[in-house]
Write a protein that holds these residues in place. Structure first.
Motif, PDB file in Angstrom:
ATOM      1  N   GLU A 155     -17.190   2.388  -9.227  1.00 39.78           N
ATOM      2  CA  GLU A 155     -16.739   3.658  -9.800  1.00 39.78           C
ATOM      3  C   GLU A 155     -17.680   4.772  -9.377  1.00 39.78           C
ATOM      4  O   GLU A 155     -18.844   4.751  -9.775  1.00 39.78           O
ATOM      5  N   HIS A 164      -2.993   5.354  -0.100  1.00 42.11           N
ATOM      6  CA  HIS A 164      -3.600   5.081  -1.406  1.00 42.11           C
ATOM      7  C   HIS A 164      -4.335   3.746  -1.353  1.00 42.11           C
ATOM      8  O   HIS A 164      -3.898   2.738  -1.917  1.00 42.11           O
ATOM      9  N   GLY A 211      -7.350   2.822  -2.582  1.00 46.03           N
ATOM     10  CA  GLY A 211      -8.017   2.332  -3.784  1.00 46.03           C
ATOM     11  C   GLY A 211      -7.126   1.447  -4.626  1.00 46.03           C
ATOM     12  O   GLY A 211      -7.557   0.374  -5.093  1.00 46.03           O
ATOM     13  N   GLU A 212      -5.888   1.871  -4.829  1.00 44.48           N
ATOM     14  CA  GLU A 212      -4.940   1.060  -5.606  1.00 44.48           C
ATOM     15  C   GLU A 212      -4.730  -0.297  -4.943  1.00 44.48           C
ATOM     16  O   GLU A 212      -4.666  -1.330  -5.617  1.00 44.48           O
ATOM     17  N   TYR A 213      -4.602  -0.290  -3.618  1.00 48.61           N
ATOM     18  CA  TYR A 213      -4.413  -1.535  -2.873  1.00 48.61           C
ATOM     19  C   TYR A 213      -5.648  -2.434  -3.006  1.00 48.61           C
ATOM     20  O   TYR A 213      -5.533  -3.625  -3.308  1.00 48.61           O
ATOM     21  N   ARG A 237     -14.707   4.419  -6.378  1.00 46.29           N
ATOM     22  CA  ARG A 237     -14.520   3.582  -5.194  1.00 46.29           C
ATOM     23  C   ARG A 237     -14.871   4.397  -3.952  1.00 46.29           C
ATOM     24  O   ARG A 237     -14.536   5.570  -3.865  1.00 46.29           O
ATOM     25  N   LYS A 241     -14.547  -3.931  -8.022  1.00 43.38           N
ATOM     26  CA  LYS A 241     -14.386  -2.538  -8.439  1.00 43.38           C
ATOM     27  C   LYS A 241     -15.730  -1.825  -8.409  1.00 43.38           C
ATOM     28  O   LYS A 241     -16.757  -2.405  -8.755  1.00 43.38           O
ATOM     29  N   ASP A 264      -7.916  -2.481  -5.316  1.00 45.07           N
ATOM     30  CA  ASP A 264      -7.980  -3.006  -6.684  1.00 45.07           C
ATOM     31  C   ASP A 264      -7.055  -4.215  -6.841  1.00 45.07           C
ATOM     32  O   ASP A 264      -7.435  -5.245  -7.399  1.00 45.07           O
ATOM     33  N   ARG A 265      -5.826  -4.070  -6.331  1.00 47.19           N
ATOM     34  CA  ARG A 265      -4.820  -5.114  -6.506  1.00 47.19           C
ATOM     35  C   ARG A 265      -5.182  -6.411  -5.782  1.00 47.19           C
ATOM     36  O   ARG A 265      -4.863  -7.501  -6.254  1.00 47.19           O
ATOM     37  N   LEU A 283       0.846  -1.194   0.000  1.00 48.05           N
ATOM     38  CA  LEU A 283       0.000   0.000   0.000  1.00 48.05           C
ATOM     39  C   LEU A 283       0.884   1.248   0.000  1.00 48.05           C
ATOM     40  O   LEU A 283       1.742   1.404   0.864  1.00 48.05           O
ATOM     41  N   LYS A 284       0.688   2.107  -0.980  1.00 52.49           N
ATOM     42  CA  LYS A 284       1.482   3.333  -1.117  1.00 52.49           C
ATOM     43  C   LYS A 284       1.052   4.355  -0.072  1.00 52.49           C
ATOM     44  O   LYS A 284      -0.141   4.573   0.148  1.00 52.49           O
ATOM     45  N   ASN A 340     -10.817   5.670  -1.624  1.00 54.41           N
ATOM     46  CA  ASN A 340      -9.734   5.662  -2.591  1.00 54.41           C
ATOM     47  C   ASN A 340      -8.481   6.223  -1.940  1.00 54.41           C
ATOM     48  O   ASN A 340      -7.522   5.503  -1.699  1.00 54.41           O
TER      49      ASN A 340
END
Length: 117
Positions: free
Chosen positions: A81, A67, A69-71, A83, A79, A73-74, A21-22, A86
């Motif tokens: 839209e 971040h 949402g990126e996590y 999210r 998903k 998703d991965r 996770l960023k 996020n």
């Protein structure tokens, strides 16, 4: 005692650390946000280094940007839209030269934090 900052991200929906996770750290001074560092969590949901080590520690107001949402998703959370969660900002102050631990408890539809140890 010298101050420093750490975090830990737990995926409470999956019951495990949130790996990859960023996270961004910003220093807040009035209306100015200055990016100090960008990191990602390891397989234990922690960063491999202190987010703000003792040699860079300063009292003041900060913001951690997770971040999520990126996590999500991965790791395969269905998903949507947009999210629901996020980008998660947590703004906090450090008023003494101590260890500040700001963890994130994350699920697709809620999160929590606290000052940990």
């Amino acid at each position: 005692m010298t101050g420093y900052l750490t975090t830990h991200v737990l995926d409470t929906a999956r019951g495990c650390p949130a790996e990859g996770l960023k996270i961004e750290l910003f220093k807040i001074e009035g209306e100015t946000r200055t990016l100090l560092k960008t990191l990602a969590t390891n397989d234990d949901g922690r960063t491999d280094e202190q987010i703000l080590p003792a040699d860079a520690f300063e009292l003041g107001e900060y913001e951690l940007i997770f971040h999520a949402g990126e996590y999500l998703d991965r790791v395969g959370v269905p998903k949507e839209e947009p999210r629901f969660l996020n980008i998660i900002p947590i703004r906090f102050g450090m008023s003494e030269p101590a260890h500040y631990h700001v963890p994130l408890l994350l699920s697709p539809f809620s999160y929590g934090t606290y000052r940990g140890s």
